[in-house]
Scaffold this motif. Structure first.
Motif, PDB file in Angstrom:
ATOM      1  N   LEU A 117       0.822  -1.212   0.000  1.00  0.00           N
ATOM      2  CA  LEU A 117       0.000   0.000   0.000  1.00  0.00           C
ATOM      3  C   LEU A 117       0.856   1.262   0.000  1.00  0.00           C
ATOM      4  O   LEU A 117       0.475   2.279  -0.586  1.00  0.00           O
ATOM      5  CB  LEU A 117      -0.953  -0.009   1.194  1.00  0.00           C
ATOM      6  CG  LEU A 117      -2.096  -1.030   1.071  1.00  0.00           C
ATOM      7  CD1 LEU A 117      -2.847  -1.158   2.379  1.00  0.00           C
ATOM      8  CD2 LEU A 117      -3.058  -0.635  -0.050  1.00  0.00           C
ATOM      9  N   LEU A 118       2.010   1.207   0.648  1.00  0.00           N
ATOM     10  CA  LEU A 118       2.937   2.345   0.572  1.00  0.00           C
ATOM     11  C   LEU A 118       3.398   2.546  -0.862  1.00  0.00           C
ATOM     12  O   LEU A 118       3.522   3.683  -1.332  1.00  0.00           O
ATOM     13  CB  LEU A 118       4.146   2.103   1.484  1.00  0.00           C
ATOM     14  CG  LEU A 118       3.900   2.080   2.999  1.00  0.00           C
ATOM     15  CD1 LEU A 118       5.222   1.906   3.740  1.00  0.00           C
ATOM     16  CD2 LEU A 118       3.200   3.360   3.463  1.00  0.00           C
ATOM     17  N   LEU A 119       3.660   1.444  -1.560  1.00  0.00           N
ATOM     18  CA  LEU A 119       4.081   1.527  -2.969  1.00  0.00           C
ATOM     19  C   LEU A 119       2.948   2.067  -3.833  1.00  0.00           C
ATOM     20  O   LEU A 119       3.189   2.839  -4.762  1.00  0.00           O
ATOM     21  CB  LEU A 119       4.522   0.152  -3.469  1.00  0.00           C
ATOM     22  CG  LEU A 119       5.757  -0.437  -2.783  1.00  0.00           C
ATOM     23  CD1 LEU A 119       6.039  -1.847  -3.293  1.00  0.00           C
ATOM     24  CD2 LEU A 119       6.981   0.450  -3.000  1.00  0.00           C
ATOM     25  N   CYS A 120       1.711   1.672  -3.521  1.00  0.00           N
ATOM     26  CA  CYS A 120       0.548   2.231  -4.235  1.00  0.00           C
ATOM     27  C   CYS A 120       0.494   3.744  -4.053  1.00  0.00           C
ATOM     28  O   CYS A 120       0.280   4.495  -5.008  1.00  0.00           O
ATOM     29  CB  CYS A 120      -0.747   1.617  -3.714  1.00  0.00           C
ATOM     30  SG  CYS A 120      -0.987  -0.124  -4.095  1.00  0.00           S
ATOM     31  N   GLY A 121       0.690   4.182  -2.810  1.00  0.00           N
ATOM     32  CA  GLY A 121       0.664   5.614  -2.517  1.00  0.00           C
ATOM     33  C   GLY A 121       1.758   6.377  -3.222  1.00  0.00           C
ATOM     34  O   GLY A 121       1.595   7.550  -3.564  1.00  0.00           O
ATOM     35  N   VAL A 165     -11.602   1.874   1.889  1.00  0.00           N
ATOM     36  CA  VAL A 165     -10.745   0.802   2.410  1.00  0.00           C
ATOM     37  C   VAL A 165     -11.553  -0.363   2.981  1.00  0.00           C
ATOM     38  O   VAL A 165     -11.367  -1.511   2.570  1.00  0.00           O
ATOM     39  CB  VAL A 165      -9.730   1.353   3.437  1.00  0.00           C
ATOM     40  CG1 VAL A 165      -8.983   0.208   4.121  1.00  0.00           C
ATOM     41  CG2 VAL A 165      -8.744   2.296   2.750  1.00  0.00           C
ATOM     42  N   PRO A 166     -12.489  -0.126   3.923  1.00  0.00           N
ATOM     43  CA  PRO A 166     -13.284  -1.255   4.418  1.00  0.00           C
ATOM     44  C   PRO A 166     -14.086  -1.934   3.310  1.00  0.00           C
ATOM     45  O   PRO A 166     -14.262  -3.158   3.323  1.00  0.00           O
ATOM     46  CB  PRO A 166     -14.215  -0.618   5.456  1.00  0.00           C
ATOM     47  CG  PRO A 166     -13.529   0.644   5.860  1.00  0.00           C
ATOM     48  CD  PRO A 166     -12.834   1.125   4.624  1.00  0.00           C
ATOM     49  N   LEU A 178       0.534  -0.340  -9.230  1.00  0.00           N
ATOM     50  CA  LEU A 178      -0.049  -1.444  -8.479  1.00  0.00           C
ATOM     51  C   LEU A 178      -1.413  -0.966  -7.988  1.00  0.00           C
ATOM     52  O   LEU A 178      -1.480  -0.090  -7.137  1.00  0.00           O
ATOM     53  CB  LEU A 178       0.857  -1.807  -7.290  1.00  0.00           C
ATOM     54  CG  LEU A 178       0.411  -2.942  -6.370  1.00  0.00           C
ATOM     55  CD1 LEU A 178       0.340  -4.253  -7.143  1.00  0.00           C
ATOM     56  CD2 LEU A 178       1.369  -3.084  -5.182  1.00  0.00           C
ATOM     57  N   PRO A 179      -2.506  -1.501  -8.544  1.00  0.00           N
ATOM     58  CA  PRO A 179      -3.841  -0.992  -8.191  1.00  0.00           C
ATOM     59  C   PRO A 179      -4.143  -1.142  -6.706  1.00  0.00           C
ATOM     60  O   PRO A 179      -4.047  -2.236  -6.154  1.00  0.00           O
ATOM     61  CB  PRO A 179      -4.786  -1.875  -9.023  1.00  0.00           C
ATOM     62  CG  PRO A 179      -3.934  -2.440 -10.112  1.00  0.00           C
ATOM     63  CD  PRO A 179      -2.563  -2.592  -9.529  1.00  0.00           C
ATOM     64  N   GLU A 180      -4.506  -0.041  -6.084  1.00  0.00           N
ATOM     65  CA  GLU A 180      -4.776  -0.055  -4.646  1.00  0.00           C
ATOM     66  C   GLU A 180      -5.990  -0.917  -4.316  1.00  0.00           C
ATOM     67  O   GLU A 180      -5.999  -1.642  -3.309  1.00  0.00           O
ATOM     68  CB  GLU A 180      -5.009   1.366  -4.155  1.00  0.00           C
ATOM     69  CG  GLU A 180      -5.189   1.481  -2.646  1.00  0.00           C
ATOM     70  CD  GLU A 180      -5.410   2.912  -2.206  1.00  0.00           C
ATOM     71  OE1 GLU A 180      -4.413   3.641  -2.057  1.00  0.00           O
ATOM     72  OE2 GLU A 180      -6.571   3.313  -2.030  1.00  0.00           O
ATOM     73  N   ASP A 181      -7.023  -0.847  -5.161  1.00  0.00           N
ATOM     74  CA  ASP A 181      -8.229  -1.625  -4.868  1.00  0.00           C
ATOM     75  C   ASP A 181      -7.952  -3.125  -4.888  1.00  0.00           C
ATOM     76  O   ASP A 181      -8.409  -3.863  -4.010  1.00  0.00           O
ATOM     77  CB  ASP A 181      -9.362  -1.254  -5.834  1.00  0.00           C
ATOM     78  CG  ASP A 181      -8.944  -1.262  -7.288  1.00  0.00           C
ATOM     79  OD1 ASP A 181      -7.771  -1.572  -7.568  1.00  0.00           O
ATOM     80  OD2 ASP A 181      -9.789  -0.956  -8.150  1.00  0.00           O
TER      81      ASP A 181
END
Length: 205
Positions: A23-27, A151-152, A32-35
């Protein structure tokens, strides 16, 4: 869904830390798709490799830390970031100029809805920091409110669809439009509460 399956394999072997790093890499704007990353985190919880509520908490922190990192980089380095090769690839000058125009026009709304716009988040967060028009706390509040919706949604979707592959794939495809509905409803609720609060203040005078 090859990417989803690869992420599930990596996350199942390495647990929360792998999800957090992804997720850090997504940010940071990596492709890399976050979803899909969030769904994969939910799937490994559904398969028994993690606790789903702990996963939701870890992913929320990972998302916010990644986003905050981009905002703070923009805040501290501004347009100098455009000279960095990774940032220049992600956000060439023309795109940065367009993003500034959109930010000047939509401001807070753009920061909130960027969470539901794959491919735009990092550019929006960097621009928000670089403009110096937004405090870090306001950014964190708006981003956090949007993340509380998205996120949830993705994590629990993965959790409930862990053993129902076709159902999961169907809802991943429908997910973005569903998030737009949820985001719109949340914005409507906030506007109604703000309007009622304003009315009460006027009556109190």
């Amino acid at each position: 869904m090859d990417l989803l399956e690869r992420l599930i394999a990596v996350f199942a072997e390495n647990g929360y830390v792998a999800v957090f790093i992804a997720l850090l890499l997504c940010g940071a704007g990596l492709p890399l798709p976050e979803d899909i990353t969030l769904v994969a985190g939910g799937v490994i919880a559904g398969l028994g490799y993690a606790n789903v509520h702990a996963m939701a908490a870890v992913t929320m922190v990972g998302v916010l830390v990644g986003d905050a990192g981009m905002f703070l980089l923009g805040h501290h380095y501004g347009e100098h970031m455009l000279q960095w090769r990774p940032i220049a690839w992600l956000m060439p000058p023309r795109r940065y100029a367009k993003m500034q125009e959109k930010f000047a026009r939509y401001g807070n709304r753009l920061m909130f809805f960027a969470r539901f716009l794959p491919g735009m988040r990092t550019a929006v967060y960097i621009t928000a920091g670089a403009t110096h028009r937004v405090t870090f706390m306001r950014f964190l509040l708006l981003d956090g409110l949007a993340a509380l919706i998205s996120v949830p949604f993705w994590v629990y979707l993965g959790y409930f669809g862990a053993n129902r592959h076709e159902w999961l794939v169907m809802w991943i495809r429908r997910g973005q439009s569903s998030l737009w509905v949820l985001g719109g409803l949340a914005a409507l609720v906030v506007l109604i509460l703000w309007w009622r609060h304003s009315k009460r203040k006027q009556l109190a005078r």
